[in-house]
Design an enzyme around this catalytic site. Structure first.
Site, short mmCIF file in Angstrom:
data_model
loop_
_atom_site.label_atom_id
_atom_site.label_comp_id
_atom_site.label_asym_id
_atom_site.label_seq_id
_atom_site.Cartn_x
_atom_site.Cartn_y
_atom_site.Cartn_z
N HIS A 73 0.82 -1.21 0.00
CA HIS A 73 0.00 0.00 0.00
C HIS A 73 0.86 1.27 0.00
CE1 HIS A 73 -3.59 2.25 0.11
NE2 HIS A 73 -4.33 1.43 0.85
N ASP B 55 -2.45 2.28 -4.30
CA ASP B 55 -3.66 2.28 -3.50
C ASP B 55 -4.55 1.14 -3.95
OD1 ASP B 55 -2.79 4.49 -2.13
OD2 ASP B 55 -3.66 5.88 -3.60
#
Lengths: 341, 433
Positions: B406, B410
């Site tokens: 992450h 995203d």
């Protein structure tokens, strides 16, 4: 003394010990008594008895017709022998020093070796050329060489190199009986060595090696005087726990390959020792033969060769000795082989 | 002049190597090509060969010590030559990344690839014995000049292989599941006696072993990745009917061409490579706070081997047809299992697929193979009820899970990638667009 003929005579003759020179003379005399075609020729072999006294007394028994003093020309002596051999005689030449073979080389390499072949088998050259070889007598560069590899290279010549008196007798008789030209090397240092030699006639076949000492750790293939050095080295090495097998090929041509191969298969290690210069010496031939043979898979150390340095034989006795392999050198080579160095 | 022995750089991500063992003592003669030390990299254990001839003058590191890439671990030179007493510093070394391949690296890679008995110094007798007894020459320590192996060395090695032990000790060992070869014998010539087995500490009897080698590397890497990387895993199910139809039609074609069977993994690699091309965000890696978008797809394929998990790499998969992929993947996976894969084929992947579909695994959350941005975990295919147009139908479904970093991407771009991947498999004709 592995010859069966010798062994069978042991009961009768156990005490008589004669020199190498006497053994050669005995072989010559026996052959001349047996066969009228056998005669000897060479420089000073008559009244003088030859350069090393081998033919001493023979002129008295056989007369100047069969013990022929010749002019000083090795080419002429050898040529005469070849010619008479072609007519059916069995000449035995003595050259005073094997170095002088160079003068007779055309006769040997271009005539004697090839005539039977070129005549399609209709002519033989049943001659023997006896000649003293080797160093150790301070006879310097032109009288001390070991050039046996030169003649061994020529197809058609047989080459004999005995190391003991009894071998010399049996081999010389076989050489005289052989229908081909035979070069018979007698090492000068061996002439005075003495041992038991059976008095009666016997022959040792050309092409039959002798195991002079049995052992399990390393094989030493040695010729002529080197056989004795190898045996001395073997005795000393035995005290160190190294069990040496010593093989004397006795004849270089034909070579008894199987005896050598069998020994190498047994020990896995081999040292070839000769007095001739190592470079281009006959040891290379033996080493190659081993490497090409079934013994290859059994080799457990590099094949080692010991031979003389590539220099003319020095006159100085210390240098002369330093030039050729000595007992210590052989011992060291054996240790290196066995201890995997 | 004495020459340095460096810690070789064996992969693009390797920064340190662990010196597992030295094959030479200080003072031992060393020949070019002889194994000198064993190094554990982040991927593999590898023997490093000497690329200089001489005497090993100095060893600066002990076994199990970690050494930076290109650090000097020792010196080879002439006997009695002077070398630094202390470990030479490694700070002033060139930046590892900019160094060309060192000879050691090449030599080490060749070790894995080409070390065969031909390269071993051994007498003919030793070779014959090795053939007859099955003792591998490369495992025998030579006692001769320059390490030449003689018959006696092979005998000794054969004796060592056949552990000497008393019948009672064997019985005891069998009863307690003890590996006799690991037990130090107290009898004559090291013969293992019963007491040697019974006196073993409990944990040794149970066959416990230290965490080392590939296992240790996997442990460290996974711990590091799981600890450092914020993993998010997306799950979906893919209807594999169309893909499996395509596979069954391609099977004979590819088998004829390569002699190998097209597997689901290769199909996934093929589709995955094309999906990645469309999603450069997912096809990225992170090092030193920099995100690098990758152009060519170098696909890592997780392979279970006896030595532990390895991830061999198939390069430029986006340019390769299925047949080519099948041939190369099969070959590489086999080499990985045999331990003959060169180090360079174990590094440099840009995306990894881990397929556990051959087991009873419905889905799992894979741990990212650092420094990549994502990894795809694949579960088994199963007929499942699915609702299509308001009706319950049975379809061949396969669960896939995409773990992504992450920090790099995203959820949305990762989900977009996974969606594309799913669609390409469900409607393979899209591949032609």
């Amino acid at each position: 003394m592995q010859s069966s003929a010798v062994n069978s005579s042991n009961n009768k003759e156990t005490t008589r010990s004669i020199t190498f020179a006497e053994a050669v003379r005995e072989a010559l005399s026996q052959e001349m008594r047996e066969d009228q075609d056998v005669f000897i020729l060479g420089e000073d072999i008559g009244v003088y008895g030859g350069a090393f006294g081998v033919t001493r007394g023979m002129i008295e028994e056989f007369g100047p017709e069969r013990v022929r003093n010749t002019p000083i020309s090795e080419a002429a002596i050898t040529g005469a022998a070849i010619g008479s051999a072609l007519t059916g005689m069995k000449p035995v030449v003595e050259l005073q020093f094997s170095d002088f073979i160079t003068i007779a080389m055309d006769q040997l390499a271009n005539q004697a070796a090839k005539l039977r072949y070129m005549y399609g088998g209709k002519g033989n050259v049943p001659m023997v050329l006896r000649t003293p070889s080797g160093s150790g007598t301070g006879a310097a560069a032109q009288h001390s060489q070991s050039l046996e590899a030169w003649v061994a290279h020529v197809p058609g010549l047989k080459v004999v190199q005995p190391s003991t008196a009894s071998d010399a007798k049996g081999l010389l008789k076989a050489a005289i009986a052989d229908p081909n030209p035979v070069i018979f090397y007698e090492h000068k240092l061996l002439y005075k060595t003495q041992e038991h030699v059976p008095e009666e006639a016997y022959t040792i076949p050309l092409g039959e090696a002798d195991v002079k000492r049995e052992g399990t750790d390393v094989t030493i293939v040695a010729t002529a005087v080197m056989v004795h050095k190898a045996l001395e080295a073997a005795e000393k090495l035995a005290e160190e726990g190294i069990d040496v097998e010593v093989i004397d090929p006795r004849t270089l041509v034909p070579l008894d390959e199987q005896t050598i191969v069998d020994s190498v298969k047994k020990t896995g290690k081999v040292i070839v020792v000769h007095e001739a210069v190592k470079r281009g010496g006959y040891g290379g031939e033996i080493a190659s033969m081993i490497a090409e043979s079934e013994a290859f898979d059994y080799l457990d150390a590099p094949i080692r060769r010991l031979g003389a340095l590539p220099i003319p034989v020095p006159y100085n006795p210390a240098l002369e000795k330093a030039m050729v392999p000595q007992v210590d050198d052989i011992m060291q080579a054996a240790r290196d082989s066995v201890h995997r160095r | 002049m004495a020459k340095e022995v460096f810690m070789p750089k064996l992969s693009s991500t390797m920064e340190t190597g662990t010196l597992l063992q030295w094959f030479k003592q200080e003072g031992d003669p060393v020949e070019v090509g002889e194994p000198l030390l064993e190094v554990m990299t982040d991927k593999i254990n590898i023997e490093v060969e000497a690329y200089e001839e001489g005497v090993l003058l100095k060893r600066y590191y002990d076994e199990d010590e970690e050494v930076p890439v290109n650090g000097i671990v020792g010196y080879i030179g002439e006997k009695d030559e002077q070398v630094p007493k202390e470990r030479p510093g490694t700070e002033d070394k060139l930046e590892p990344e900019s160094l060309p391949e060192t000879p050691a690296q090449t030599a080490a890679e060749q070790t894995v690839e080409t070390e065969k008995e031909g390269g071993v110094r051994a007498t003919p007798a030793a070779r014959k014995l090795s053939r007859d007894s099955g003792v591998e020459l490369s495992l025998v320590q030579g006692s001769g000049a320059k390490g030449r192996i003689h018959a006696a060395d092979v005998h000794a090695a054969a004796d060592k292989e056949n552990v000497r032990s008393t019948p009672l000790a064997e019985k005891e060992a069998q009863a307690n599941n003890v590996d006799l070869s690991a037990v130090k014998g107290s009898g004559s010539y090291g013969k293992v006696m019963r007491a040697d087995v019974t006196s073993l500490p409990a944990e040794e009897k149970l066959g416990s072993e230290p965490l080392q080698g590939v296992r240790k590397v996997v442990a460290e890497r996974m711990q590091q990745s799981a600890g450092e990387v914020p993993h998010v895993t997306l799950h979906t199910e893919i209807n594999m009917e169309a893909a499996m139809d395509l596979r069954s039609q391609l099977l004979p074609v590819i088998e004829k061409q390569t002699g190998q069977r097209l597997s689901v993994t290769e199909l996934l690699m093929f589709v995955g490579s094309r999906a990645l091309q469309k999603h450069p965000d997912v096809h990225a890696s992170i090092t030193d706070n920099r995100i690098t978008k990758q152009s060519s797809v170098h696909m890592g394929v997780a392979v279970a081997t006896e030595r532990g998990l390895l991830v061999p790499v198939i390069r430029d998969t986006e340019t390769k047809g299925l047949a080519e992929l099948v041939a190369e993947t099969k070959q590489t996976a086999a080499a990985a299992r045999n331990g003959t894969l060169p180090g360079r084929d174990l590094s440099g992947s840009t995306f990894t697929i881990s397929n556990l579909g051959m087991y009873a695994v419905d889905h799992f959350t894979p741990i990212i193979n650092q420094p990549e941005a994502a990894i795809l975990g694949v579960g088994r295919m199963q007929d499942k009820p699915v609702v299509i147009d308001g009706e319950i139908k049975v379809r061949l479904m396969m669960a896939v899970s995409l773990s992504f970093d992450h920090r790099i991407i995203d959820g949305a771009p990762a989900a977009a990638f996974l969606t594309d991947f799913k669609q390409m498999l469900e409607q393979p004709y899209q591949l032609f667009v």
